[in-house]
Design a protein around this motif. Structure first.
Motif, short mmCIF file in Angstrom:
data_model
loop_
_atom_site.label_atom_id
_atom_site.label_comp_id
_atom_site.label_asym_id
_atom_site.label_seq_id
_atom_site.Cartn_x
_atom_site.Cartn_y
_atom_site.Cartn_z
N THR A 1 -0.19 -0.91 -2.01
CA THR A 1 -0.67 -2.11 -1.22
C THR A 1 -1.14 -3.00 -2.50
O THR A 1 -1.68 -2.70 -3.25
CB THR A 1 -2.06 -1.53 -0.61
OG1 THR A 1 -1.71 -0.41 0.20
CG2 THR A 1 -2.49 -2.47 0.48
N ASP B 1 -8.35 -3.07 4.27
CA ASP B 1 -7.41 -2.11 3.58
C ASP B 1 -7.34 -2.83 2.02
O ASP B 1 -7.01 -3.86 1.79
CB ASP B 1 -6.10 -1.86 3.98
CG ASP B 1 -5.43 -0.95 3.12
OD1 ASP B 1 -6.20 -0.22 2.37
OD2 ASP B 1 -4.20 -0.96 3.23
N GLU C 1 5.47 -1.21 2.46
CA GLU C 1 4.91 -1.56 1.29
C GLU C 1 5.99 -1.56 -0.06
O GLU C 1 6.91 -0.68 -0.02
CB GLU C 1 3.62 -1.07 0.96
CG GLU C 1 2.64 -1.43 1.78
CD GLU C 1 1.35 -0.84 1.39
OE1 GLU C 1 1.48 0.35 0.77
OE2 GLU C 1 0.29 -1.38 1.74
N THR D 1 -3.70 3.56 3.03
CA THR D 1 -2.89 2.70 3.90
C THR D 1 -2.59 3.59 4.99
O THR D 1 -2.34 3.34 5.98
CB THR D 1 -1.85 2.08 3.25
OG1 THR D 1 -2.40 1.19 2.08
CG2 THR D 1 -1.18 1.17 3.98
MG MG Z 1 -2.31 1.48 0.11
#
Ligand code: MG
Ligand code: GDP
Length: 832
Positions: free
Chosen positions: A368, A387, A363, A348
């Motif tokens: 993620t 992603d 996040e 990320t």
């Molecule tokens: Mg990530």
């Protein structure tokens, strides 16, 4: 008036002259000779006389026309009574006999022959006259219609005559037949009946009734027979061409995605019970209405000796949905790049650097949990990035990421090396046959060791170009941005090599990356357009859902009206949340989209049912003969479809033989009243992952004092559920040796029997704890203590290094040198 002589008159009347003379004289008319004349007057007088005479005669003198004779004969029969004793003794002790009166009654009626004949003649005459009249009336006579109806019977007129003549012909003499014709009639009918009954397997007409298993079906066939007899069915129809099969018939059975047991049985031309029986033999309990999935059905069909033919119902859909290749020019498109790798290796962050955004920082838990789709305009051109989460729970997301992509970027932290999800990512990209670029990240770190990463990857057949392989390796730092340009160059080079093109001016088709249920906006699906252009108001079919594109947003949340190839967009307006990975296709007609979506929904529901049933049966059979399994019921809702999937996978994996996670329901969107009701009914724990309960649901929870659990990090859900399951594990009972005593001497006590004089050599000896007697380290007795004494006093506990007297309950064979082991049973709570 003319007078005639007696002679002439006698001639006319036809009687002898003498008789006439006699009659005349009797009537008081004076005539003596044949030539005497008689006047008309005299004739009349004679007639009158004769009439009177006959009238009286018919009554009295002529005698009765029929006579009935009754006769009664009485006779006696004497029958000797033989007692058993008589025959045994051989001598009659008593000559007793019984008298039986027999009365025979006979009744016979005689009828004068002339009278019968006359009567019949009369009837015949009147009938003939009647018939004559009828014929005259209906002239010209039309052909009787009856002839057509009853072809095997003679025309009616003949029948009538037959009927008329029959009794006359059959007339017995002199007895008048009374019930005879009726009787013969009955008999005839009886005979007919008998011949109608199926005698054996060959019917009356000689047809073979092989297909009738036994006479039990005879009754069923009755209406047919009746109909045949009446001529409604021609007898020719009975000559069917059935031949008893000599070899089993192999049928081709068409199997759609799901099929019920009864339909399957019908396809194989067997009874449903046969199929059920077979399924039972396979360990599946099924009912006649059970829905089987295609695979199971195919196995059944094959095993029962038939040929399964899998019906691909989607073929039709495919033909409808196929985007016509009408020569639309294909244009180069941006590559779709999926970033994969182990958690925390900087995927990320790398994407953040490329996009100049700060996704990673925001996040939850720093991981993620959603698949992200972004379109990035780099200096070198457009790139669409996906992603993926690196966490173990998101296998499905990674698999999908690999499927939808053109290029995979494998991010490996230079300081960490190859990790489980790195390996998994390699497998996914290989399975999807997607070229891979390795980005060795965190190169800014002091302990960065790119060569180790290369080596480790080499072990998984990912060989760098400079080592003679075909995989591009780029050293980067998401923190400093070093090497990111080189990485983009590598991506675009790879893309160029692949010559990625797509038609633009065409109906759009793509794939659902993610979907969520937004309270205000309804279902939101993230769709990656792969070819064509998706426009606002297009009719879209996404898996089981359909709808027209109401609004579209890009990854920044800006409204867009068009989305060309390699563009991810969030689409509003679908009927529900499609599953991530579903195909998305724009359809010309709304009706077609709706029809297909609905039929898919039905199909998937059936499939789900079929699978559920199979799973239930698995449960039943798995739990058979096992101890009761602890079940933790769960109901969870999540913000996006991908999380639902990931949670479901991860939580299901927690189940063991003893404790099981059972997901009662799961879905995308906030927790509502019906969720809570379902949870209450099934005593399930309710989990909200990035979603909250609405006011009604909350109130319901309070009333039922049920706890709602909210999470935003998947690890935490898994850890908590794991802990809950651990709590359900039955504690383990372990033994712990708490003391050991050596027997030094054995005394005999009148009160306690054998007392072992011991020295405690390890731990403590407790009076209340269970013990074992060991001889040469072998357990020879297990039991408990009768007495524990220290000198003369009872003791509850004797410590290490002290002497004591031990009496073992119900055991007096303790010897010097034995050891007495004292232990305790403790229960240990287990964890998963
Ligand atoms: Mg990530
Ligand atoms: P992901 O789980 O693979 O998406 O990893 P993240 O992007 O969330 O990053 C995990 C952690 O590694 C974060 O704390 C980042 O700040 C850190 N990180 C990522 N890339 C680099 C890098 O190139 N250098 C250093 N020093 N730290 C990095």
């Amino acid at each position: 008036m003319t007078d005639v002589t007696v002679k002439e008159f006698a001639d006319v009347v036809g009687i002898p002259i003498d008789r006439l003379l006699l009659q005349l004289s009797s009537a008081g008319i004076k005539t003596e000779k044949a030539d005497d004349k008689i006047t008309d007057k005299e004739k009349t007088a004679l007639l009158t006389y004769l009439r009177g005479l006959h009238g009286a005669k018919s009554q009295a003198e002529a005698g009765p026309s029929r006579i009935t004779l009754k006769r009664k004969a009485v006779s006696e029969i004497r029958q000797p009574v033989v007692s058993p004793r008589t025959s045994a003794g051989g001598r009659a002790t008593q000559n007793r006999s019984r008298t039986i009166n027999v009365e025979v009654r006979k009744k016979r009626t005689y009828v004068k022959r002339e009278e019968v004949l006359a009567e019949e003649e009369e009837r015949l005459k009147s009938l003939k006259e009647e018939r004559q009249r009828e014929l005259e009336k209906t002239a010209p006579p039309p052909p009787p219609p009856i002839v057509e109806k009853e072809p095997e019977v003679a025309p009616k007129s003949e029948t009538k005559e037959l009927v008329v003549e029959a009794p006359a012909a059959k007339q017995p003499e002199p007895v008048m037949p009374v019930a005879a014709p009726a009787a013969t009639d009955k008999k005839e009918r009886k005979d007919k009946k008998r011949s109608n009954k199926p005698s054996g397997r060959a019917g009356k007409r000689g047809e073979k009734e092989l297909h009738i298993a036994s006479n039990k079906t005879a009754r069923k066939r009755k209406p047919i027979r009746k109909a045949r007899r009446s001529g409604a069915i021609s007898t020719g129809d009975t000559q069917h061409g059935f031949a008893m099969p000599t070899a089993p018939i192999t049928r081709e059975v068409t199997i759609p995605a799901t099929i019920t047991v009864s339909d399957l049985a019908q396809g194989m031309a067997v009874k449903a019970a046969e199929v059920i029986k077979y399924l039972m033999s396979m360990g599946t309990m099924a009912t006649i209405n059970q829905v089987l999935d295609q695979e199971t059905a195919a196995v059944v069909v094959e095993d029962m000796g038939h040929t399964p033919k899998m019906l691909n119902e989607t073929k039709h859909e495919e033909s409808v949905l196929a985007v016509e290749d009408n020569g639309v020019e294909k244009k180069p498109r941006a590559p779709v790049v999926t970033i994969m790798g182990h958690v925390d290796h900087g995927k990320t962050s790398l994407l953040d650097y490329i996009r100049c955004s700060k996704v990673a920082a925001g996040e939850a838990g720093g991981i993620t949990q959603h698949i992200g789709a972004y379109r990035v305009k780099t200096d070198k051109g457009m790139v669409a990035f996906l992603d993926t989460p690196g966490h173990a729970a998101f296998t499905a997301m990674r698999a999908r990421g690999a499927q939808a992509t053109d290029i995979v970027i494998l991010v490996v932290a230079a300081d960490d090396g190859v990790m489980p999800q790195t390996i998994e990512a390699i497998q996914h990209s290989k399975a999807a046959d997607v070229p891979m670029i390795v980005a060795i990240n965190k190169m800014d770190k002091a302990d960065a060791d790119p060569d180790r990463v290369k080596q480790e990857l080499g072990a998984h057949e990912v060989i760098p170009e400079d080592w003679g392989g075909d995989v591009m390796f780029v050293n980067v730092s998401a923190k400093t941005g070093d090497g990111v340009d080189a990485l983009l160059d590598a991506i675009l080079l790879q893309a160029e090599l692949m010559e990625l093109t797509a038609a633009v001016d065409q109906r759009a088709s793509g794939v659902v990356i993610e979907s969520a249920l937004d309270r205000g906006r309804g279902p939101v699906a993230t769709i990656l357009v792969q070819s064509g252009t998706l426009k606002k108001c297009d009719i879209l079919l996404c898996g089981n859902e359909h709808g027209s594109v109401r609004v579209m947003y890009d990854e920044e949340g800006r409204e867009v009206n068009f989305a060309g190839p390699s563009t991810p967009v969030a689409v509003l307006g679908l009927s529900g949340t499609p599953n991530a990975g579903d195909d998305a296709i724009s359809v010309a007609e709304e009706r077609v989209a709706r029809d297909i979506a609905e039929s898919r929904q039905i199909k998937s529901r059936d499939l789900k049912l079929a699978k559920q049933h199979a799973a239930r049966l698995d449960d039943v059979f798995n739990s058979m003969g096992k101890e009761e399994v602890g079940i933790l019921n769960l109901l969870f809702k999540a913000d996006v479809q991908g999380s639902v999937e990931a949670l479901k996978d991860s939580l299901n994996k927690l189940s063991t033989d003893e404790v099981q996670v059972k997901i009662i329901a799961s879905g995308v969107g906030g927790i509502n009243e019906s969720d809570i009701n379902l949870a209450l009914a099934s005593e399930a724990v309710v989990i909200g992952f990035n979603v909250r309960a609405d006011a009604t649901a909350r109130r319901l929870c309070q009333e039922a004092s049920m706890e709602l659990k909210y999470y935003s990090v998947i690890y935490e859900v898994i850890d908590d559920v794991k802990a809950a399951l651990s709590g359900m594990l039955s504690p383990e009972i372990r033994e712990e040796i708490i003391g050991l005593a050596q027997v030094r001497d054995v005394f005999k006590s009148p009160k306690f029997g054998a007392i072992a004089g011991c020295m405690v050599i390890e731990g403590n000896v407790k009076r209340s704890s269970p013990i074992r007697v060991l001889r040469d380290n072998v357990v020879i007795y297990e039991g408990e203590l009768e007495s524990l004494r220290r000198f003369k006093d009872d003791a509850n506990e004797v410590k290490n290094g002290m002497e004591c007297g031990i009496g073992v309950k119900n055991y007096s064979d303790v010897k010097v040198g034995d050891q007495i082991e004292v232990f305790e049973r403790i229960s240990v709570q287990r964890t998963l």
